[in-house]
Scaffold this active site. Structure first.
Site, PDB file in Angstrom:
ATOM      1  N   ASP A 158       3.193  -4.050   8.031  1.00 36.79           N
ATOM      2  CA  ASP A 158       1.929  -3.318   7.987  1.00 36.79           C
ATOM      3  C   ASP A 158       0.819  -4.363   8.095  1.00 36.79           C
ATOM      4  O   ASP A 158       0.567  -5.110   7.152  1.00 36.79           O
ATOM      5  CB  ASP A 158       1.859  -2.550   6.661  1.00 36.79           C
TER       6      ASP A 158
ATOM      7  N   LYS B  10     -10.400  -0.603  10.498  1.00 35.12           N
ATOM      8  CA  LYS B  10     -10.638  -1.776   9.651  1.00 35.12           C
ATOM      9  C   LYS B  10     -11.045  -2.987  10.476  1.00 35.12           C
ATOM     10  O   LYS B  10     -11.319  -4.054   9.929  1.00 35.12           O
ATOM     11  CB  LYS B  10      -9.372  -2.104   8.852  1.00 35.12           C
TER      12      LYS B  10
ATOM     13  N   CYS C  81      -4.706   2.592  -3.714  1.00 26.30           N
ATOM     14  CA  CYS C  81      -3.472   3.102  -3.090  1.00 26.30           C
ATOM     15  C   CYS C  81      -2.340   2.112  -3.245  1.00 26.30           C
ATOM     16  O   CYS C  81      -1.533   1.917  -2.330  1.00 26.30           O
ATOM     17  CB  CYS C  81      -3.689   3.440  -1.614  1.00 26.30           C
TER      18      CYS C  81
ATOM     19  N   HIS D  75       0.862  -1.175   0.000  1.00 27.50           N
ATOM     20  CA  HIS D  75       0.000   0.000   0.000  1.00 27.50           C
ATOM     21  C   HIS D  75       0.906   1.235   0.000  1.00 27.50           C
ATOM     22  O   HIS D  75       2.005   1.192   0.537  1.00 27.50           O
ATOM     23  CB  HIS D  75      -0.839  -0.055   1.287  1.00 27.50           C
TER      24      HIS D  75
ATOM     25  N   GLN E 275      -4.356  -4.984   6.984  1.00 25.29           N
ATOM     26  CA  GLN E 275      -5.315  -5.921   6.369  1.00 25.29           C
ATOM     27  C   GLN E 275      -5.305  -7.287   7.043  1.00 25.29           C
ATOM     28  O   GLN E 275      -6.095  -8.157   6.691  1.00 25.29           O
ATOM     29  CB  GLN E 275      -5.004  -6.102   4.877  1.00 25.29           C
TER      30      GLN E 275
END
Lengths: 144, 404
Positions: B193, B219, B359, B117, B196
């Site tokens: 990261d 999220k 993104c 991302h 997700q």
């Protein structure tokens, strides 16, 4: 609103079978219009005759059906016009999008009037106006 | 798990005419979360960490209690390793400014994946430009998996490996534990990261042995504006502050200041205590359901989407052919149809999906597409919704004038 008002035959026809999506051999001017939020990326090309009228028109690039059709319709309309006439058409189109065009203007916009309802779709209105803004910048002689 | 029972916890899902398939962008919130936030404001609202009266102490307890909850959720060794930030983007920027600018030297390398991302690319471009470091990209295969041969790009020159745990476009998972071990072998650190990943699976930072981990609360059922940076204590202690101001100092004179201990050194200004309380409630909610149940439901939904798209025809699904490797994310294109038209036409059917570059423009370039459409499910979505979605797909091409 009914989405079919946007994806009418006119729009679909210009999207599926664009008449001007073939680069010019010798464009006099070329300008890219890019919308970073949605990725519509269109380059307009024009050439002029000795009297300064728009002789040839073309576009290349990628985008949604609305942006592709809007560009193709616009180029149909300005082919053979003087810069002033073309700017007048652009102005009428922008007024139609803003909802300030009168009936006469909308009628004169011919096929471009098919995009009238896009004005009510905030997520998509920029798809329709990208090429018109790009053309306005070419015709008004803006640098870049 | 009883889906209809679960859906009653989400007021926005009461209107069943809408299908929300944009969960990878942000999840919906159950009333348990919004009520926890409301309860905080209605019963103990005060500026935490400073006041010496009951409400402020209550606010401090709620805030620090949330930190302990997050630490336990991520299996961190110590709550002081949990820094509250706005979102994963801010967490990654914190590491870029406070660790990377001070530690990465000219000629060193930062290893990323093409599937990242932008939030895990742009901070490192900034660091590389300022420090004369180099960005090195791991290239995935067609399905989005990074082949082992690419791991050789982690070398003695590597200062940092910055890698997403789960791709927000393909849903593929990267071997973070393996990459962390490889990075450590070469004396480098690893940041992951987990924006997700955290909504969908258990994360154990100690077992993964990552040095930094970033996640966004929104999220995973929590309010907007609260996120987490996990960092190993020994590393965080040697980093300079990111933002400077209130509540992060030890002692201040006219010319100088010393900074507070972890984690407050990195939490300048009045903190988002209510957001942290909401995140704690979200963690309780997810833990109550359990990630096994969550994954089971997501997998069933993903299978239905992938096989339904295949039957529909004229559709290309990106990433692995195995639905289990998608983490609820199905990115696709319909032949001859721009994703924005796809999204608009489905919007008319009250179906919410994402269209665009997500993104992740380097990944779009890798896939050789300008943009894609993405349907992403969460545990509260239903099989009926996937059926309605699949039934609506043929309308896209017909609306755009294809005769099929």
């Amino acid at each position: 609103m009914d989405l079919k008002q946007v994806y009418r035959e006119i729009v679909n026809e210009h999207n599926l079978h664009p008449g001007h999506k073939e680069p010019l051999m010798r464009p006099a001017v070329e300008r890219r219009g890019y919308n970073p939020t949605c990725g519509d990326d269109i380059t307009l090309q024009l050439s002029y005759d000795d009297a300064g009228r728009i002789r040839e028109v073309a576009f290349t690039g990628e985008g949604c059906a609305v942006s592709q059709a809007s560009t193709d319709i616009m180029l149909d309309m300005i082919e053979g016009k003087s810069k002033e006439e073309a700017l007048g058409i652009v102005e009428s189109f922008m007024q139609m999008i803003r909802g300030t065009a009168d009936e006469e203007q909308i009628e004169a916009l011919d096929e471009a009037a098919a995009l009238q309802d896009i004005a009510h779709m905030p997520a998509r209105v920029k798809c329709a106006t990208l090429s018109w803004y790009t053309l306005e910048k070419i015709l008004s002689g803006e640098e870049g | 798990m009883d889906i209809s029972q679960i859906r009653r916890d989400f007021p926005i899902l009461a209107d069943e005419s809408y299908i929300y398939f944009d969960n990878a962008a942000t999840s919906q919130r159950p009333r348990q979360v919004t009520e926890a936030v409301e309860r905080f404001y209605q019963t103990t609202n005060a500026n935490p960490l400073r006041g010496l009266y009951e409400w402020s102490i209550g606010a401090t307890d709620a805030y620090e209690g949330a930190r302990e909850k997050v630490a336990a959720f991520l299996h961190a060794k110590d709550p002081s390793e949990i820094i509250f930030v706005r979102n994963a983007t801010e967490a990654i920027n914190l590491v870029a400014y406070s660790w990377a600018l001070g530690n990465i030297k000219e000629g060193e390398e930062i290893v990323l994946s093409v599937t990242e991302h932008h939030s895990n690319i742009l901070p490192w471009q900034m660091v590389a430009q300022q420090k004369g470091a180099k960005l090195v990209y791991l290239e995935p295969d067609e399905e989005g998996q990074i082949p082992e041969s690419e791991f050789a790009k982690i070398t003695e020159k590597t200062a940092l490996v910055a890698i997403g745990m789960v791709s927000n476009v393909l849903g593929t998972e990267n071997p973070v534990k393996r990459l962390a071990a490889l990075a450590h072998e070469k004396g480098a650190l690893l940041l992951t990261d987990a924006a997700q990943a955290a909504p969908h699976q258990e994360i154990d930072v100690t077992q993964l042995d990552v040095d930094f981990l970033a996640l966004s609360g929104h999220k995973m059922l929590a309010p907007f504006g609260i996120g987490v940076l996990y960092g190993k204590k020994s590393i965080l202690e040697n980093m300079s502050p990111f933002l400077r101001g209130g509540e992060m100092i030890e002692y201040v004179t006219r010319q100088d200041a010393t900074y507070a201990e972890l984690p407050h050194k990195f939490e300048a200004g009045t903190v988002n205590a209510a957001g942290a309380v909401g995140l704690a409630a979200a963690i309780d909610y997810l833990t109550d359901i359990g990630f096994d149940e969550i994954r089971r439901q997501e997998l069933a939904l993903t299978q239905a989407l992938v096989s339904g798209m295949k039957e529909t025809g004229h559709i290309r699904v990106y990433g692995s052919p195995d639905p289990a490797k998608h983490h609820g994310i199905v990115t696709f294109n319909i032949e001859g149809c721009h994703p924005h038209d796809v999204s608009s036409i489905l919007d008319a059917e009250k179906i919410c999906i994402r269209a665009g570059h997500h993104c992740a423009q380097p990944l779009m370039q890798f896939l050789k597409v300008g943009s894609t459409a993405r349907a992403s499910v969460y545990f509260y979505n239903t099989m009926e919704e996937t059926e309605r979605f699949i039934a609506a797909l043929p309308k896209v091409r017909s609306t755009l004038g294809y005769m099929d």
